[in-house]
Design a protein around this motif. Structure first.
Motif, PDB file in Angstrom:
ATOM      1  N   GLN A  36    -132.908  31.013  -5.373  1.00  0.00           N
ATOM      2  CA  GLN A  36    -133.788  31.373  -6.637  1.00  0.00           C
ATOM      3  C   GLN A  36    -135.526  32.016  -5.744  1.00  0.00           C
ATOM      4  O   GLN A  36    -135.585  31.544  -4.323  1.00  0.00           O
ATOM      5  CB  GLN A  36    -134.557  29.504  -6.994  1.00  0.00           C
ATOM      6  CG  GLN A  36    -135.034  29.539  -8.175  1.00  0.00           C
ATOM      7  CD  GLN A  36    -135.166  28.248  -8.430  1.00  0.00           C
ATOM      8  OE1 GLN A  36    -135.866  27.309  -7.618  1.00  0.00           O
ATOM      9  NE2 GLN A  36    -135.321  27.658  -9.843  1.00  0.00           N
ATOM     10  N   CYS A  38    -139.578  33.350  -6.936  1.00  0.00           N
ATOM     11  CA  CYS A  38    -140.185  32.861  -8.182  1.00  0.00           C
ATOM     12  C   CYS A  38    -140.761  34.270  -8.716  1.00  0.00           C
ATOM     13  O   CYS A  38    -140.811  34.427  -8.454  1.00  0.00           O
ATOM     14  CB  CYS A  38    -141.945  32.450  -7.654  1.00  0.00           C
ATOM     15  SG  CYS A  38    -143.443  31.989  -8.740  1.00  0.00           S
ATOM     16  N   GLY A  39    -140.870  33.490 -10.448  1.00  0.00           N
ATOM     17  CA  GLY A  39    -141.088  34.621 -11.328  1.00  0.00           C
ATOM     18  C   GLY A  39    -142.375  35.488 -11.522  1.00  0.00           C
ATOM     19  O   GLY A  39    -142.634  36.747 -11.743  1.00  0.00           O
ATOM     20  N   LEU A  40    -143.448  34.884 -10.921  1.00  0.00           N
ATOM     21  CA  LEU A  40    -144.667  35.560 -10.382  1.00  0.00           C
ATOM     22  C   LEU A  40    -144.831  36.044  -8.589  1.00  0.00           C
ATOM     23  O   LEU A  40    -145.261  37.066  -8.928  1.00  0.00           O
ATOM     24  CB  LEU A  40    -145.720  34.872 -10.779  1.00  0.00           C
ATOM     25  CG  LEU A  40    -147.280  34.665 -11.063  1.00  0.00           C
ATOM     26  CD1 LEU A  40    -147.882  35.960 -11.860  1.00  0.00           C
ATOM     27  CD2 LEU A  40    -147.749  33.469 -10.252  1.00  0.00           C
ATOM     28  N   CYS A  51    -140.431  24.492  -9.934  1.00  0.00           N
ATOM     29  CA  CYS A  51    -141.969  25.167 -10.173  1.00  0.00           C
ATOM     30  C   CYS A  51    -141.937  25.680  -8.750  1.00  0.00           C
ATOM     31  O   CYS A  51    -141.514  24.400  -7.638  1.00  0.00           O
ATOM     32  CB  CYS A  51    -142.951  23.604  -9.986  1.00  0.00           C
ATOM     33  SG  CYS A  51    -144.881  24.215  -9.344  1.00  0.00           S
ATOM     34  N   CYS A  52    -142.416  26.335  -8.827  1.00  0.00           N
ATOM     35  CA  CYS A  52    -143.171  27.523  -7.108  1.00  0.00           C
ATOM     36  C   CYS A  52    -143.810  26.159  -6.775  1.00  0.00           C
ATOM     37  O   CYS A  52    -144.584  26.407  -7.036  1.00  0.00           O
ATOM     38  CB  CYS A  52    -143.837  28.778  -7.169  1.00  0.00           C
ATOM     39  SG  CYS A  52    -143.054  29.710  -6.114  1.00  0.00           S
ATOM     40  N   CYS A  57    -145.691  28.193 -10.959  1.00  0.00           N
ATOM     41  CA  CYS A  57    -145.561  28.947 -11.307  1.00  0.00           C
ATOM     42  C   CYS A  57    -143.947  28.167 -11.770  1.00  0.00           C
ATOM     43  O   CYS A  57    -143.251  27.806 -10.950  1.00  0.00           O
ATOM     44  CB  CYS A  57    -145.068  30.570 -11.396  1.00  0.00           C
ATOM     45  SG  CYS A  57    -144.203  31.266 -12.576  1.00  0.00           S
ATOM     46  N   PHE A  58    -143.988  28.675 -13.332  1.00  0.00           N
ATOM     47  CA  PHE A  58    -142.265  27.641 -13.868  1.00  0.00           C
ATOM     48  C   PHE A  58    -141.185  28.942 -13.696  1.00  0.00           C
ATOM     49  O   PHE A  58    -140.546  28.228 -14.155  1.00  0.00           O
ATOM     50  CB  PHE A  58    -142.630  26.625 -15.013  1.00  0.00           C
ATOM     51  CG  PHE A  58    -143.645  25.543 -14.427  1.00  0.00           C
ATOM     52  CD1 PHE A  58    -142.291  24.162 -14.116  1.00  0.00           C
ATOM     53  CD2 PHE A  58    -144.501  25.261 -14.559  1.00  0.00           C
ATOM     54  CE1 PHE A  58    -143.223  23.400 -13.949  1.00  0.00           C
ATOM     55  CE2 PHE A  58    -145.206  23.526 -13.995  1.00  0.00           C
ATOM     56  CZ  PHE A  58    -144.750  22.834 -13.338  1.00  0.00           C
ATOM     57  N   ASP A  59    -141.938  30.454 -13.505  1.00  0.00           N
ATOM     58  CA  ASP A  59    -140.796  31.061 -14.215  1.00  0.00           C
ATOM     59  C   ASP A  59    -140.394  31.409 -12.858  1.00  0.00           C
ATOM     60  O   ASP A  59    -140.567  30.930 -11.615  1.00  0.00           O
ATOM     61  CB  ASP A  59    -141.052  32.482 -14.659  1.00  0.00           C
ATOM     62  CG  ASP A  59    -141.509  32.599 -16.076  1.00  0.00           C
ATOM     63  OD1 ASP A  59    -141.744  31.387 -16.620  1.00  0.00           O
ATOM     64  OD2 ASP A  59    -143.590  32.386 -15.972  1.00  0.00           O
ATOM     65  N   SER A  60    -138.653  31.712 -12.803  1.00  0.00           N
ATOM     66  CA  SER A  60    -137.908  31.929 -11.735  1.00  0.00           C
ATOM     67  C   SER A  60    -136.639  32.923 -12.314  1.00  0.00           C
ATOM     68  O   SER A  60    -136.521  33.128 -13.631  1.00  0.00           O
ATOM     69  CB  SER A  60    -137.471  30.791 -10.829  1.00  0.00           C
ATOM     70  OG  SER A  60    -136.264  30.249 -11.939  1.00  0.00           O
ATOM     71  N   ASP A  61    -136.165  33.567 -11.104  1.00  0.00           N
ATOM     72  CA  ASP A  61    -135.033  34.058 -11.389  1.00  0.00           C
ATOM     73  C   ASP A  61    -134.254  33.855 -10.592  1.00  0.00           C
ATOM     74  O   ASP A  61    -134.341  33.300  -9.806  1.00  0.00           O
ATOM     75  CB  ASP A  61    -134.723  35.590 -11.582  1.00  0.00           C
ATOM     76  CG  ASP A  61    -135.871  36.185 -10.445  1.00  0.00           C
ATOM     77  OD1 ASP A  61    -135.108  36.040  -9.624  1.00  0.00           O
ATOM     78  OD2 ASP A  61    -136.565  37.024 -11.004  1.00  0.00           O
TER      79      ASP A  61
END
Length: 154
Positions: A36, A38-40, A51-52, A57-61
């Motif tokens: 995983q 972090c998206g940010l 969460c990162c 940040c809650f966005d991830s890939d």
């Protein structure tokens, strides 16, 4: 990825994926090692979480890894063992530091070939810092787990 195990089979413990770790197991089933990100801030993290820890940040890939690493630590379990593992002793459990992300370490077995048993590597071949690459083994129950092959150094 949950540290809890679903149960045992004749071949050992099975993973019990949680919502955050489910993609890890889905990628493993396709023969891909991904972690995983972090998206940010793009920080890699393992185990997966919503969460990162760095930027919240809650966005991830999920970023694909090369599958290469080195043995950071290992153990050769001794009895008493779970019944599914007792007949396979001696076997190894290794902590592998990923090449692209040295702070990320995955636990698995070193094997002599992709579908070999967890006791297929002579314990004398193991050492801290040994280069390894990932392989995947399908377990009874449908799970595919990462395992590790020793790399031949020139």
């Amino acid at each position: 990825m949950s540290s809890m195990m679903r149960g045992t089979t004749d071949n050992g413990l099975l993973p019990e994926p949680d919502e955050d770790g489910a993609p890890f197991w889905e990628f493993a089933a396709r023969g891909e090692l991904r972690v995983q990100a972090c998206g940010l801030c793009r920080e890699l993290r393992f185990p997966p979480r919503p969460c990162c820890p760095r930027c919240q940040c809650f966005d991830s890939d999920w970023r694909r890894m090369s599958g290469r690493g080195r043995i950071w630590s290992y153990v050769l379990p001794h009895p008493p063992l779970l019944p599914a593992y007792a007949a396979r002793a001696p076997y190894n459990v290794a902590v592998v530091e990923l090449a692209e992300a040295p702070r990320i370490r995955l636990i698995g077995n070193l094997v002599a070939a992709p579908e070999a048993d967890i006791n297929s590597v002579d314990p004398e071949q193991l050492y801290i810092g040994a280069p390894v690459r990932v392989t995947f083994a399908r377990l009874p129950g449908g799970f595919t787990v990462p395992r590790w092959l020793l790399e031949v150094t020139p």
